[in-house]
Design a protein around this motif. Structure first.
Motif, PDB file in Angstrom:
ATOM      1  N   GLN A  25     114.600 -35.414  54.467  1.00  0.00           N
ATOM      2  CA  GLN A  25     114.910 -35.720  53.065  1.00  0.00           C
ATOM      3  C   GLN A  25     114.293 -34.669  52.138  1.00  0.00           C
ATOM      4  O   GLN A  25     114.937 -34.245  51.177  1.00  0.00           O
ATOM      5  N   GLY A  44     116.286 -31.637  52.262  1.00  0.00           N
ATOM      6  CA  GLY A  44     117.515 -31.843  51.508  1.00  0.00           C
ATOM      7  C   GLY A  44     117.308 -31.675  50.019  1.00  0.00           C
ATOM      8  O   GLY A  44     118.147 -31.088  49.329  1.00  0.00           O
ATOM      9  N   VAL A  45     116.196 -32.172  49.507  1.00  0.00           N
ATOM     10  CA  VAL A  45     115.903 -32.024  48.068  1.00  0.00           C
ATOM     11  C   VAL A  45     115.698 -30.547  47.728  1.00  0.00           C
ATOM     12  O   VAL A  45     116.202 -30.059  46.712  1.00  0.00           O
ATOM     13  N   MET A  58     119.000 -29.024  47.522  1.00  0.00           N
ATOM     14  CA  MET A  58     119.656 -29.427  46.277  1.00  0.00           C
ATOM     15  C   MET A  58     119.148 -28.593  45.109  1.00  0.00           C
ATOM     16  O   MET A  58     119.938 -28.169  44.253  1.00  0.00           O
ATOM     17  N   ASN A  96     121.627 -28.389  41.863  1.00  0.00           N
ATOM     18  CA  ASN A  96     122.179 -29.732  41.644  1.00  0.00           C
ATOM     19  C   ASN A  96     121.578 -30.368  40.395  1.00  0.00           C
ATOM     20  O   ASN A  96     120.498 -29.995  39.928  1.00  0.00           O
ATOM     21  N   ASP A 132     120.260 -36.297  40.290  1.00  0.00           N
ATOM     22  CA  ASP A 132     120.427 -36.436  41.735  1.00  0.00           C
ATOM     23  C   ASP A 132     119.147 -36.072  42.477  1.00  0.00           C
ATOM     24  O   ASP A 132     118.772 -36.730  43.447  1.00  0.00           O
ATOM     25  N   VAL A 133     118.469 -35.038  42.018  1.00  0.00           N
ATOM     26  CA  VAL A 133     117.208 -34.616  42.637  1.00  0.00           C
ATOM     27  C   VAL A 133     116.158 -35.714  42.486  1.00  0.00           C
ATOM     28  O   VAL A 133     115.480 -36.091  43.448  1.00  0.00           O
ATOM     29  N   THR A 157     116.650 -38.874  41.982  1.00  0.00           N
ATOM     30  CA  THR A 157     117.059 -40.024  42.791  1.00  0.00           C
ATOM     31  C   THR A 157     116.595 -39.841  44.233  1.00  0.00           C
ATOM     32  O   THR A 157     116.046 -40.774  44.842  1.00  0.00           O
ATOM     33  N   GLN A 158     116.795 -38.655  44.770  1.00  0.00           N
ATOM     34  CA  GLN A 158     116.362 -38.390  46.143  1.00  0.00           C
ATOM     35  C   GLN A 158     114.843 -38.395  46.267  1.00  0.00           C
ATOM     36  O   GLN A 158     114.295 -38.883  47.254  1.00  0.00           O
ATOM     37  N   SER A 206     112.831 -40.175  44.488  1.00  0.00           N
ATOM     38  CA  SER A 206     112.446 -41.594  44.432  1.00  0.00           C
ATOM     39  C   SER A 206     112.638 -42.256  45.789  1.00  0.00           C
ATOM     40  O   SER A 206     111.813 -43.067  46.216  1.00  0.00           O
ATOM     41  N   ALA A 207     113.711 -41.890  46.470  1.00  0.00           N
ATOM     42  CA  ALA A 207     113.958 -42.440  47.810  1.00  0.00           C
ATOM     43  C   ALA A 207     112.871 -41.975  48.776  1.00  0.00           C
ATOM     44  O   ALA A 207     112.408 -42.751  49.624  1.00  0.00           O
ATOM     45  N   ILE A 208     112.445 -40.737  48.642  1.00  0.00           N
ATOM     46  CA  ILE A 208     111.371 -40.208  49.487  1.00  0.00           C
ATOM     47  C   ILE A 208     110.074 -40.964  49.219  1.00  0.00           C
ATOM     48  O   ILE A 208     109.362 -41.345  50.157  1.00  0.00           O
TER      49      ILE A 208
END
Length: 86
Positions: free
Chosen positions: A17, A20-21, A24, A29, A33-34, A36-37, A39-41
């Motif tokens: 992840q 991936g960021v 991005m 990007n 979106d960055v 959001t990712q 936050s998921a991490i």
């Protein structure tokens, strides 16, 4: 403490992840979106911390019971680790 393959796999997913960021960001990007990712991490990291602390606490309580000791110290240490992680 031994770390299970499940725990290692969780961290490998986190590693993916993060990569991936970074990709991005390099691709320019949208910041939404960055974030959001990211936050998921953070959420996945918090779950990994909770999992490790819970498994450690479970082991410490079991050992204390086998040795006839009070588990209060192990419980307090686990609470302290969770507080520090925030």
């Amino acid at each position: 403490m031994e770390y299970s393959q499940d725990m290692k796999n969780r961290l490998k997913r986190l590693e993916g992840q993060v990569r991936g960021v970074l990709r991005m960001m390099e691709e320019g990007n949208n910041c939404k979106d960055v974030v959001t990712q990211l936050s998921a991490i953070r959420s996945a990291t918090d779950r990994a911390i909770g999992f490790i602390v819970a498994k450690n606490l479970e082991s410490c309580i079991r050992e204390a019971g086998e040795e006839g000791k009070n588990a209060e110290d192990a419980i307090q240490e686990a609470v302290n680790m969770l507080v520090k992680s925030r």
